[in-house]
Design an enzyme around this catalytic site. Structure first.
Site, PDB file in Angstrom:
ATOM      1  N   THR A  56      -1.140 -63.663  -0.155  1.00  0.00           N
ATOM      2  CA  THR A  56       0.056 -64.484   0.160  1.00  0.00           C
ATOM      3  C   THR A  56      -0.473 -65.969   0.059  1.00  0.00           C
ATOM      4  O   THR A  56      -1.372 -66.511   0.439  1.00  0.00           O
ATOM      5  CB  THR A  56       0.455 -64.446   1.681  1.00  0.00           C
ATOM      6  OG1 THR A  56       0.645 -62.884   1.776  1.00  0.00           O
ATOM      7  CG2 THR A  56       1.483 -65.160   2.081  1.00  0.00           C
ATOM      8  N   LYS A  92       7.918 -63.063  -0.103  1.00  0.00           N
ATOM      9  CA  LYS A  92       6.742 -62.941   1.228  1.00  0.00           C
ATOM     10  C   LYS A  92       7.003 -63.980   2.135  1.00  0.00           C
ATOM     11  O   LYS A  92       6.783 -63.517   3.347  1.00  0.00           O
ATOM     12  CB  LYS A  92       5.333 -63.048   0.529  1.00  0.00           C
ATOM     13  CG  LYS A  92       4.283 -62.695   1.730  1.00  0.00           C
ATOM     14  CD  LYS A  92       4.315 -61.350   2.175  1.00  0.00           C
ATOM     15  CE  LYS A  92       3.435 -61.240   3.302  1.00  0.00           C
ATOM     16  NZ  LYS A  92       2.106 -61.132   3.115  1.00  0.00           N
ATOM     17  N   LYS A 125      -1.916 -69.706   8.360  1.00  0.00           N
ATOM     18  CA  LYS A 125      -1.777 -70.109   6.931  1.00  0.00           C
ATOM     19  C   LYS A 125      -0.548 -69.845   6.043  1.00  0.00           C
ATOM     20  O   LYS A 125       0.150 -70.789   5.580  1.00  0.00           O
ATOM     21  CB  LYS A 125      -3.034 -69.542   6.046  1.00  0.00           C
ATOM     22  CG  LYS A 125      -2.780 -69.794   4.434  1.00  0.00           C
ATOM     23  CD  LYS A 125      -2.322 -68.753   3.676  1.00  0.00           C
ATOM     24  CE  LYS A 125      -2.990 -67.611   3.801  1.00  0.00           C
ATOM     25  NZ  LYS A 125      -2.725 -66.314   3.143  1.00  0.00           N
TER      26      LYS A 125
END
Length: 295
Positions: free
Chosen positions: A102, A177, A245
């Site tokens: 990701t 995502k 993150k």
């Protein structure tokens, strides 16, 4: 030419909580597996089953026709792909490069352009499903890149996941995502609050789950992570530090598009508190501790 196990060597960079299982599925399907990790010991289980370890991404690239990456942060992705000994400089023409980390949609587009200039086929293909989905080869895989490249690599995706969708051009997988992580972020707050409410009100939280997990409140997090919360099992299927993150990437992308996402902002702030409390290496379900400590 089809990417069959007989004629295709596959590389996998990143054999952590999820990557090890994903690489293992490719290996079990008969593909010759090449791996790179910073320390060989982290990939010992795969090596014991015949995987070939390399000490740089560049050396791995020279041996493979398809390379998957599943690393930690966008900075790691950039180094692996665009660094001096990275995949784009080292891979032979027509190699397929598939980043399943990701990461940033903008970085995915940069990698695609750099790879295309070298005659390489790059895709961004982040996944959802956590350690359980990786273990059971039931990941959701969201792919950005050229349609022809997607079709070529799809048989390998099918060894790792069951819900595999080509979302569009380079970066589209990462944008998808981000949608996934935004939905999870607010949902995780709701799941934690429900579990904390059940416990605080004197209910049996496990019985509560029996009633609500199959109704309108049902979600993957409620079914898979709430039981871990109740048991006090905070071992990582997905690390807090990596979720932070992801949320930061989503917040930055949303800001660039002029989109206000208050639910995501709140979730990110709560997980920052968990990080400050020393929970970076725990699973995302540890957020329930924030609520338990108030009760």
């Amino acid at each position: 030419m089809a990417l069959s196990a007989e004629n295709t060597a596959v590389g996998f960079i990143g054999t952590g909580v999820m990557g090890k299982s994903m690489a293992g599925h490719l290996q079990k399907a008969g593909y010759t597996l090449h791996i790179y990790t910073r320390t060989a010991a982290k990939a010992q289980e795969l090596m014991d089953q015949g995987a070939i370890w390399h000490d740089t991404p560049g050396k791995l690239a020279q041996a493979c026709q398809v390379i998957f990456t599943m690393v930690g942060y966008p900075s790691d992705v950039e180094e692996v792909y665009l660094g001096e000994n990275g995949l784009v400089r080292s891979a032979a023409q027509d190699t397929y490069l598939v980043d399943m980390t990701t990461s940033s949609p903008q970085l995915a587009q940069r990698i695609y352009e750099a790879a295309a200039a070298e005659g390489l086929h790059a895709m961004d293909a982040p996944v959802s499903g956590g350690d359980i989905g990786a273990r059971d080869a039931k990941l959701s895989i969201m792919v950005g890149g050229d349609a022809a490249d997607f079709e070529a690599v799809k048989p390998l995706f099918e060894l790792m996941g069951t819900n595999i969708v080509h979302q569009g051009s380079a970066g589209a997988g990462q944008h998808t995502k981000m949608c996934n992580q935004i939905a999870i972020a607010s949902n995780m707050m709701g799941v934690c609050e429900a579990v904390a409410y059940a416990k605080t009100s004197g209910l049996n939280p496990e019985n509560v789950l029996k009633s609500i997990s199959t109704g309108a409140a049902g979600s993957w997090s409620l079914s898979n992570l709430a039981p871990r919360m109740i048991k006090g099992d905070f071992e990582p299927g997905f690390y807090v530090k990596h979720f932070i993150k992801d949320m930061r990437i989503a917040l930055e992308s949303a800001k660039d598009m002029g989109l206000n996402v208050p639910g995501l902002s709140l979730a990110e702030s709560l997980y920052e508190k968990m990080s400050e409390m020393g929970y970076d290496e725990k699973g995302t379900q540890v957020l329930v501790q924030y609520y338990f400590q108030q009760a």
